[in-house]
Motif scaffolding. Structure first.
Motif, PDB file in Angstrom:
ATOM      1  N   ALA A 193       0.786  -1.241  -0.044  1.00  0.00           N
ATOM      2  CA  ALA A 193      -0.221   0.199   0.098  1.00  0.00           C
ATOM      3  C   ALA A 193       0.799   1.260  -0.099  1.00  0.00           C
ATOM      4  CB  ALA A 193      -1.030  -0.037   1.308  1.00  0.00           C
ATOM      5  N   GLU A 194       1.986   1.240   0.645  1.00  0.00           N
ATOM      6  CA  GLU A 194       2.805   2.388   0.688  1.00  0.00           C
ATOM      7  C   GLU A 194       3.632   2.600  -0.527  1.00  0.00           C
ATOM      8  OE1 GLU A 194       6.754   3.900   3.319  1.00  0.00           O
ATOM      9  OE2 GLU A 194       6.156   1.731   3.278  1.00  0.00           O
ATOM     10  N   ALA A 195       3.902   1.625  -1.355  1.00  0.00           N
ATOM     11  CA  ALA A 195       4.502   1.729  -2.636  1.00  0.00           C
ATOM     12  C   ALA A 195       3.649   2.143  -3.605  1.00  0.00           C
ATOM     13  CB  ALA A 195       5.200   0.233  -2.878  1.00  0.00           C
ATOM     14  N   ARG A 196       2.173   1.706  -3.509  1.00  0.00           N
ATOM     15  CA  ARG A 196       1.232   2.199  -4.515  1.00  0.00           C
ATOM     16  C   ARG A 196       0.957   3.669  -4.082  1.00  0.00           C
ATOM     17  NH1 ARG A 196      -3.137  -2.664  -4.339  1.00  0.00           N
ATOM     18  NH2 ARG A 196      -1.814  -4.129  -6.008  1.00  0.00           N
ATOM     19  N   ALA A 199       1.135   6.405  -7.089  1.00  0.00           N
ATOM     20  CA  ALA A 199       0.247   7.427  -7.150  1.00  0.00           C
ATOM     21  C   ALA A 199       0.626   8.841  -7.005  1.00  0.00           C
ATOM     22  CB  ALA A 199      -0.902   7.169  -6.359  1.00  0.00           C
ATOM     23  N   ALA A 200       1.421   9.281  -5.907  1.00  0.00           N
ATOM     24  CA  ALA A 200       1.908  10.557  -5.714  1.00  0.00           C
ATOM     25  C   ALA A 200       2.704  11.074  -6.844  1.00  0.00           C
ATOM     26  CB  ALA A 200       2.386  10.799  -4.516  1.00  0.00           C
ATOM     27  N   ARG A 201       3.711  10.231  -7.343  1.00  0.00           N
ATOM     28  CA  ARG A 201       4.432  10.668  -8.442  1.00  0.00           C
ATOM     29  C   ARG A 201       3.619  10.663  -9.699  1.00  0.00           C
ATOM     30  NH1 ARG A 201       7.819   5.821  -7.779  1.00  0.00           N
ATOM     31  NH2 ARG A 201       8.612   6.001  -5.639  1.00  0.00           N
ATOM     32  N   ARG A 219       1.845  14.181  -9.518  1.00  0.00           N
ATOM     33  CA  ARG A 219       2.958  15.287  -9.660  1.00  0.00           C
ATOM     34  C   ARG A 219       3.415  15.662 -10.953  1.00  0.00           C
ATOM     35  NH1 ARG A 219       7.210  13.482  -5.978  1.00  0.00           N
ATOM     36  NH2 ARG A 219       5.961  12.521  -4.424  1.00  0.00           N
ATOM     37  N   SER A 220       3.759  14.348 -11.692  1.00  0.00           N
ATOM     38  CA  SER A 220       3.870  14.578 -12.957  1.00  0.00           C
ATOM     39  C   SER A 220       2.790  14.994 -14.106  1.00  0.00           C
ATOM     40  CB  SER A 220       4.426  13.205 -13.627  1.00  0.00           C
ATOM     41  OG  SER A 220       3.506  12.257 -13.773  1.00  0.00           O
ATOM     42  N   SER A 221       1.703  14.738 -13.691  1.00  0.00           N
ATOM     43  CA  SER A 221       0.370  15.144 -14.436  1.00  0.00           C
ATOM     44  C   SER A 221       0.249  16.671 -14.233  1.00  0.00           C
ATOM     45  CB  SER A 221      -0.881  14.315 -14.266  1.00  0.00           C
ATOM     46  OG  SER A 221      -1.229  14.249 -12.870  1.00  0.00           O
ATOM     47  N   ARG A 222       0.433  16.861 -12.973  1.00  0.00           N
ATOM     48  CA  ARG A 222       0.458  18.584 -12.739  1.00  0.00           C
ATOM     49  C   ARG A 222       1.192  19.160 -13.324  1.00  0.00           C
ATOM     50  NH1 ARG A 222      -0.513  18.320  -6.035  1.00  0.00           N
ATOM     51  NH2 ARG A 222      -2.473  17.370  -5.854  1.00  0.00           N
ATOM     52  N   ARG A 223       2.608  18.800 -13.441  1.00  0.00           N
ATOM     53  CA  ARG A 223       3.879  19.459 -14.118  1.00  0.00           C
ATOM     54  C   ARG A 223       3.421  19.458 -15.737  1.00  0.00           C
ATOM     55  NH1 ARG A 223       8.599  16.237 -11.376  1.00  0.00           N
ATOM     56  NH2 ARG A 223       8.401  17.475  -9.567  1.00  0.00           N
ATOM     57  N   ALA A 224       2.504  18.539 -16.196  1.00  0.00           N
ATOM     58  CA  ALA A 224       2.484  18.509 -17.651  1.00  0.00           C
ATOM     59  C   ALA A 224       1.131  19.457 -17.923  1.00  0.00           C
ATOM     60  CB  ALA A 224       1.859  17.028 -18.149  1.00  0.00           C
TER      61      ALA A 224
END
Length: 90
Positions: A66-69, A73-75, A78-83
């Protein structure tokens, strides 16, 4: 062996810390019900310790997954916000 599996010292200690409480609880249950510590009850205690250990391993695995997922999801967020911000600036 557990240290190699989890690449950490904390998780195996967490798993092993559940075992004394399981054996103490089984001994207290025998005492409360007035039963003897015979071969059958020793087999039951060994089985209980195995079940408790397996349950602890499964809970640690679930928590790590769950921590890895959530990190993944946070990564992605962040990448979609940057895009989106990058395309809005253009």
């Amino acid at each position: 062996m557990l240290g190699i599996l989890y690449e950490s010292l904390i998780h195996p200690l967490t798993i092993l810390s559940t075992l004394p409480s399981a054996s103490v609880g089984a001994m207290l249950a025998l005492l409360v019900f007035g039963l003897e510590l015979d071969v059958i009850s020793i087999i039951g205690i060994v089985l209980l310790i195995g079940i408790v250990k397996k349950n602890a391993i499964m809970m640690i695995d679930f928590a790590l997954l769950a921590e890895a997922r959530s990190r993944q999801a946070a990564r992605a967020t962040r990448s979609s916000r940057r895009a989106c911000c990058g395309s809005a600036r253009s």
